[in-house]
Motif scaffolding. Structure first.
Motif, PDB file in Angstrom:
ATOM      1  N   ASN A   1      -9.909   4.142 -48.215  1.00  0.00           N
ATOM      2  CA  ASN A   1      -9.007   3.067 -48.616  1.00  0.00           C
ATOM      3  C   ASN A   1      -8.656   2.188 -47.418  1.00  0.00           C
ATOM      4  N   HIS A   2      -9.659   1.445 -46.959  1.00  0.00           N
ATOM      5  CA  HIS A   2      -9.431   0.494 -45.870  1.00  0.00           C
ATOM      6  C   HIS A   2     -10.201  -0.778 -46.172  1.00  0.00           C
ATOM      7  N   VAL A   3      -9.850  -1.845 -45.472  1.00  0.00           N
ATOM      8  CA  VAL A   3     -10.489  -3.132 -45.699  1.00  0.00           C
ATOM      9  C   VAL A   3     -10.598  -3.873 -44.368  1.00  0.00           C
ATOM     10  N   VAL A   4     -11.635  -4.689 -44.241  1.00  0.00           N
ATOM     11  CA  VAL A   4     -11.857  -5.535 -43.066  1.00  0.00           C
ATOM     12  C   VAL A   4     -11.672  -6.982 -43.481  1.00  0.00           C
ATOM     13  N   LEU A   5     -10.822  -7.702 -42.776  1.00  0.00           N
ATOM     14  CA  LEU A   5     -10.564  -9.109 -43.079  1.00  0.00           C
ATOM     15  C   LEU A   5     -11.097  -9.990 -41.947  1.00  0.00           C
ATOM     16  N   ASP A   6     -11.786 -11.055 -42.299  1.00  0.00           N
ATOM     17  CA  ASP A   6     -12.272 -12.004 -41.294  1.00  0.00           C
ATOM     18  C   ASP A   6     -12.140 -13.410 -41.856  1.00  0.00           C
TER      19      ASP A   6
END
Length: 493
Positions: free
Chosen positions: A69-74
């Motif tokens: 349950n993780h996310v990468v934002l760019d």
């Protein structure tokens, strides 16, 4: 079967091999972090800011350790994360091609495996260093084959501590705004992650149309036939100067303070697993001593970059030539050095980056509480260093620490996985050589924190677990099978 014949012949074969390796290693680990919901809003265990190399390998390590349950934002569009196809202007990477970089110890995930699958082993043998565009292709492939949860076009405007110990992230995307709730935030925001490009104050009186920093978007086609100046002699300065000449600049003048160009890359010379894993264990005074010396010696620009530039007869190198004055006049700049005055149409500053927390609006709510090295470490006599003094003082998992204990506990949930972490942890966050080791240290620290924080839930799960291993019919009690003895026989010997 020979070793050569067992090598994958194309990307499909390489991806099949990688899938098999992951299956044999039982990776990624099963998800184990208990989900949380606040109201009707799901909580994200880890949000990573930045989808470049550091952000991708951090994501890969968290997934590997079961933090699903993780996310990468760019904020960049897909395929334009990091510097490789934006403001990086070298022809090839500066690092040796054989470094395993973000591969996380998996041979099939290395750049070499990717390159040979696309172009063959003979092409790999002939390759000097990785072309930066192909390196970007590799990172795009890396993201795809690991199925990493990257969301593009998302800007994080603010990170705000919550009363419940978590963090609100105010995000914007395509004109709309949204707030995410996160337990941990990782800043994988690159070289300028805690500040921005540095330009000397002497530029303050010059109109912005006359100059740029090497990290800016520059229209090099507009420099055709122009007289271009470059300040600095690092790798980026060399590459921008060469790009200007390749675009048709009439003359290029490079201004360098030093008596000669640096020639020896000190840290590369002592590179080892000892440095990778041992630097963080050094006493503070020794950390300072190592980095202050290396920074004083400076890193030389790559030889191919210098040769690329010096091949142009209209390129001119001026050593011992610090800028003493800049004057804007009509459609050009007059630039003074101790050696003379130069007429310049456009000036490019290759003057690096500076840690300046006030330049990061997303950190405005927490930056006043972040402990820097200068807040607790007396600068050694004879070794002042502004960059080191302003470096963040970090914990074991790259987390920020408080200047005043208890003033902002949320800092322990924000992890500085970018270049300014170097003084505390060594070169694990911004360069290719040891980024996997850095991500491993980061991910394990976050896993530890998540488990400890959820200990009550895990203990409840321990108590509630009731799946039997034995069913009771495997083996009977031998004494229970005997017939009861009669009383009269009980008295006999």
């Amino acid at each position: 079967m020979s070793a050569a014949s067992s090598l994958p012949k194309d990307l499909d074969a390489l991806e099949a091999r990688l899938a098999q390796d992951l299956a044999w290693l039982e990776l990624p680990a099963k998800s184990w972090v208990p989900p949380r919901v606040i109201g009707d809003r799901p909580v994200i265990d880890v949000v990573i800011l930045g989808g470049g190399m550091a952000g991708l390998v951090a994501s890969g390590m968290l997934k590997r350790l079961g933090v699903a349950n993780h996310v990468v934002l760019d904020k960049a569009p897909a395929g334009q994360e990091g510097p490789w196809v934006t403001y990086a202007r070298m022809r090839t990477l500066r690092s040796p091609k054989q470094l395993t970089g973000p591969a996380m110890g998996l041979p099939a995930l290395t750049f070499r495996a990717y390159y040979e699958a696309r172009f063959g082993s003979e092409a790999w043998a002939a390759l000097d260093r990785a072309p930066r565009e192909i390196w970007m292709d590799y990172l795009i492939w890396y993201r795809r084959v690991l199925d990493l949860p990257v969301r593009n076009g998302v800007s994080v405007e603010a990170i705000l501590p919550r009363a419940d110990g978590m963090l609100d992230l105010h995000c914007s995307q395509s004109g709309s705004t949204k707030t995410l709730i996160a337990r941990h935030v990782v800043l994988a925001t690159g070289r300028d992650g805690l500040g921005g490009p540095y330009v000397p104050p002497i530029s303050n009186d010059i109109d912005r149309t006359f100059w740029a920093h090497t990290a800016d978007s520059i229209d090099f086609s507009a420099l055709r036939g122009k007289r271009v100046g470059v300040v600095g002699a690092g790798a980026s300065a060399m590459d921008n100067a060469a790009t200007a000449l390749e675009a048709g600049a009439a003359r290029l003048d490079m201004f360098v303070r030093r008596r000669e160009l640096p020639r020896i890359n000190k840290f590369t010379g002592i590179g080892s697993q000892g440095v990778v894993h041992g630097f963080a264990g050094l006493p503070d005074a020794w950390k300072w001593r190592f980095l202050n010396y290396a920074m004083g010696e400076q890193t030389p620009p790559p030889r191919p970059s210098v040769l690329r530039l010096s091949a142009f007869p209209q390129a001119h190198l001026h050593l011992q030539s610090p800028i003493t004055a800049l004057l804007q006049k009509d459609d050009h700049i007059l630039l003074d050095t101790p050696k003379g005055r130069y007429r310049i149409d456009f000036l490019i500053f290759g003057t690096g980056f500076k840690i300046e927390l006030k330049n990061r609006p997303e950190l405005a709510a927490v930056s006043p509480f972040i402990r820097l090295w200068r807040d607790r470490f007396p600068v050694p006599a004879g070794m002042p260093n502004a960059e080191l003094e302003s470096s963040p003082d970090l914990g074991d998992a790259f987390e920020f620490l408080e200047t005043v204990p208890g003033a902002c506990p949320a800092l322990s949930k924000i992890h500085c996985f970018n270049f300014p972490a170097t003084l505390t942890h060594g070169k694990l966050t911004g360069d290719i050589p040891a980024v996997s080791e850095g991500a491993d240290r980061l991910a394990r620290g976050i896993v530890r924190a998540l488990f400890v924080e959820d200990r009550e839930r895990h203990f409840e799960n321990l108590q509630a677990f009731d799946t039997p291993e034995l069913l009771g019919d495997e083996w009977a009690d031998d004494d229970a099978l005997r017939e009861p003895l009669r009383k009269d026989t009980d008295l006999k010997c």
